[in-house]
Write an enzyme that holds these catalytic residues in place. Structure first.
Site, PDB file in Angstrom:
ATOM      1  N   THR A  11       0.308  11.783  -8.140  1.00  0.00           N
ATOM      2  CA  THR A  11       1.008  12.980  -7.675  1.00  0.00           C
ATOM      3  C   THR A  11       1.501  12.827  -6.234  1.00  0.00           C
ATOM      4  OG1 THR A  11      -0.486  14.227  -9.090  1.00  0.00           O
ATOM      5  CG2 THR A  11       0.775  15.486  -7.480  1.00  0.00           C
ATOM      6  N   GLU A 124      -3.295  13.600   8.117  1.00  0.00           N
ATOM      7  CA  GLU A 124      -2.924  15.020   8.118  1.00  0.00           C
ATOM      8  C   GLU A 124      -3.066  15.656   6.729  1.00  0.00           C
ATOM      9  OE1 GLU A 124      -1.743  17.235  10.811  1.00  0.00           O
ATOM     10  OE2 GLU A 124      -2.415  18.427   9.126  1.00  0.00           O
ATOM     11  N   VAL A 127      -6.619  17.334   4.675  1.00  0.00           N
ATOM     12  CA  VAL A 127      -7.156  18.706   4.764  1.00  0.00           C
ATOM     13  C   VAL A 127      -5.994  19.696   4.756  1.00  0.00           C
ATOM     14  CG1 VAL A 127      -8.552  20.326   6.096  1.00  0.00           C
ATOM     15  CG2 VAL A 127      -9.072  17.881   6.195  1.00  0.00           C
ATOM     16  N   GLY A 129      -3.701  20.194   2.565  1.00  0.00           N
ATOM     17  CA  GLY A 129      -2.455  19.764   1.913  1.00  0.00           C
ATOM     18  C   GLY A 129      -1.298  19.733   2.899  1.00  0.00           C
ATOM     19  N   ILE A 131      -0.411  22.064   4.999  1.00  0.00           N
ATOM     20  CA  ILE A 131      -0.579  22.885   6.211  1.00  0.00           C
ATOM     21  C   ILE A 131      -0.892  21.977   7.403  1.00  0.00           C
ATOM     22  CG2 ILE A 131      -1.893  24.757   7.278  1.00  0.00           C
ATOM     23  CD1 ILE A 131      -2.825  25.564   4.459  1.00  0.00           C
ATOM     24  N   GLY A 182      -3.071  23.099 -14.589  1.00  0.00           N
ATOM     25  CA  GLY A 182      -3.056  21.802 -13.906  1.00  0.00           C
ATOM     26  C   GLY A 182      -3.613  21.849 -12.494  1.00  0.00           C
ATOM     27  N   ASP A 196     -15.401  19.182  -2.403  1.00  0.00           N
ATOM     28  CA  ASP A 196     -14.091  18.970  -1.779  1.00  0.00           C
ATOM     29  C   ASP A 196     -14.015  19.735  -0.451  1.00  0.00           C
ATOM     30  OD1 ASP A 196     -11.014  18.281  -2.306  1.00  0.00           O
ATOM     31  OD2 ASP A 196     -11.104  20.385  -1.715  1.00  0.00           O
ATOM     32  N   LYS A 200     -13.701  18.421   3.601  1.00  0.00           N
ATOM     33  CA  LYS A 200     -12.634  18.910   4.477  1.00  0.00           C
ATOM     34  C   LYS A 200     -13.197  19.574   5.737  1.00  0.00           C
ATOM     35  CE  LYS A 200      -9.311  19.494   0.706  1.00  0.00           C
ATOM     36  NZ  LYS A 200      -8.871  20.408  -0.368  1.00  0.00           N
ATOM     37  N   GLY A 297      -0.858  20.204  -3.987  1.00  0.00           N
ATOM     38  CA  GLY A 297       0.442  20.075  -4.653  1.00  0.00           C
ATOM     39  C   GLY A 297       1.212  18.879  -4.141  1.00  0.00           C
TER      40      GLY A 297
HETATM   41  N1  HSE Z   1      -8.493  19.855  -5.576  1.00  0.00           N
HETATM   42  C1  HSE Z   1      -7.973  20.162  -4.267  1.00  0.00           C
HETATM   43  C2  HSE Z   1      -7.712  21.676  -4.196  1.00  0.00           C
HETATM   44  C3  HSE Z   1      -6.727  19.395  -4.019  1.00  0.00           C
HETATM   45  O1  HSE Z   1      -7.768  22.343  -5.232  1.00  0.00           O
HETATM   46  O2  HSE Z   1      -7.490  22.199  -3.118  1.00  0.00           O
HETATM   47  C4  HSE Z   1      -6.300  19.338  -2.591  1.00  0.00           C
HETATM   48  O3  HSE Z   1      -7.228  18.695  -1.783  1.00  0.00           O
END
Ligand code: HSE
Length: 413
Positions: A11, A124, A127, A129, A131, A182, A196, A200, A297
């Site tokens: 992705t 960058e 953490v 995505g 932002i 998804g 996760d 972060k 994303g």
């Molecule tokens: N699985 C993570 C989320 C992806 O849902 O935020 C981005 O790190």
């Protein structure tokens, strides 16, 4: 012209390739020269993709090609991401990664190698995505003493909790919907168990304190035991429940944790919903600043990688000081942190009032019609003291043959 390689055409990797093409002009202008993609490393072939002629399967081609100055790591996981990234840095190549597991586990060593080799290790996208949060911490806020970072850092769990909040869904139903859209992986453990978010907040804490943070030291609780009943109370109380990654930094130490948190409308993170992320940073001079946007994303995350590639291009022969030192930051155990506590207790309030007051002091009480239980909201207590009070309360109830505490959610309000 700068030649670049992408490792991992999933992705994020495919998003980076797409933006390099789509925003070619703006990237050339900002980077000072064109960034051209030479290789895409993946186990698979992508014959119908725009990078079909760039696909390679042997990492050595990247490592040994002196033309390659910037490498994007978008494979995820630690193996082979870690040895590959390390080899790239040792070979004098700049690396931009979206891989929080890699940064949280090996960031200290990789930053040190980057320093020694006078290249850059940027992350960058690891953490928040798309932002901007890592760069603001080392650039815009570098004159601040960061006192607190609290973030909704995981889009999947935020989507699930929003569904439970707004549509009264159960955790299981909301998770299923997240999977069908998804957002959540088929094995959703890393998201729903808070792992996760833990990585972060560890990275953000290390960035803010300039010291290494062992993510294993951060108390981590996910959202799997949050129920639709909890949200019924929340609705009545005008509150919501969010998965927080929080770090309070003081005197060279951090109080850091990941846990579901009940918050009210006064909290700036209250209205961060769906798959969005929000990060609240408090500086000692700045006060609070809020970062909000797409935390996951393809294109948002790839956009953050592109920004790293541009900064690397602007610093091809120099190391940009950022990150943290090898000196570890002491992370305090959760028992020393203070919260209010939302607690659901079996039975009726009138029967339990005396015991509740004995063990928890003055509390707010909430009753929902039709339930064989009630809920209390305690005053602010240290976690250790709360746990002792809750255990003693349960023991007293059991002695009388009564069920006790059904649920506990920390609260900030
Ligand atoms: N699985 C993570 C989320 C992806 O849902 O935020 C981005 O790190």
């Amino acid at each position: 012209m700068i030649k670049a390689a992408i490792m991992g055409y999933g992705t994020i990797g495919s998003g980076v390739a797409e933006i390099l093409e789509e925003n070619r002009d703006v990237i050339r202008e900002k980077a000072g020269q064109e960034i051209r993609l030479k290789y895409v490393l993946d186990l698979r072939d992508f014959p119908d993709s725009p990078v079909a002629d760039k696909i390679i399967h042997d990492f050595k081609q990247i490592e040994e090609d002196e033309e390659i100055r910037i490498v994007v790591e978008a494979m995820g996981g630690l193996n082979p991401a870690y040895p590959f990234v390390k080899a790239c840095l040792l070979a004098g190549k700049h690396v931009a990664t979206s891989n929080k597991a890699l940064v949280a586990a090996h960031g200290t060593e990789l930053l040190e190698i980057a320093r020694q080799k006078r290249v850059n290790f940027f992350f960058e996208a690891s953490v928040g995505g798309g932002i901007p949060i890592i760069r603001p911490l080392y650039r815009c806020l570098e004159g601040e003493r960061i006192e607190e970072i609290t973030g909704i850092l995981n889009g999947t769990t935020n989507f699930i909790l929003t569904k439970m909040d707004e549509e009264g869904e159960t955790f299981e139903a909301a998770l299923k919907e997240a999977q069908s859209r998804g957002y959540a992986e088929r094995n959703p453990e890393a998201d729903v168990e808070g792992y996760d978010t833990c990585r972060k907040i560890a990275i953000l804490t290390a960035m803010a304190a300039g010291r290494e943070v062992h993510f294993e030291d951060i108390y981590t609780e996910g959202i799997t035991r949050i129920t639709d009943t909890d949200f019924k109370y929340a609705k009545q109380m005008g509150t919501s429940i969010k998965l927080f990654g929080t770090s309070r930094i003081h005197d060279g130490r951090a109080s850091a944790f990941v846990a579901p948190m009940m918050i009210d409308k006064a909290n700036p993170l209250y209205s961060v919903n769906d798959v969005f992320n929000g990060i609240l940073v408090k500086g000692n001079m700045l006060g609070p600043a809020m970062f909000y946007g797409s935390g996951a994303g393809k294109l948002p995350t790839a956009s953050a990688v592109i920004a790293d590639m541009i900064e690397a291009s602007q610093n091809l022969d120099s190391h940009v000081p950022m990150g943290w030192s090898e000196k570890p930051l002491c992370v305090e155990p959760i028992e020393t942190a203070s919260f209010r506590y939302f607690v659901r207790i079996a039975g009726s309030w009138t029967d339990r009032e005396a015991d509740v007051n004995t063990y928890f002091g003055g509390v707010d009480v909430h009753v929902l019609e039709g339930l064989d239980e009630f809920a209390i909201l305690t005053g602010r207590m240290q976690e250790g003291a709360f746990r002792r009070a809750a255990a003693a309360f349960d023991t007293a109830e059991q002695a009388e043959g009564r069920p006790g505490i059904r649920q506990m959610i920390r609260a900030e309000m």
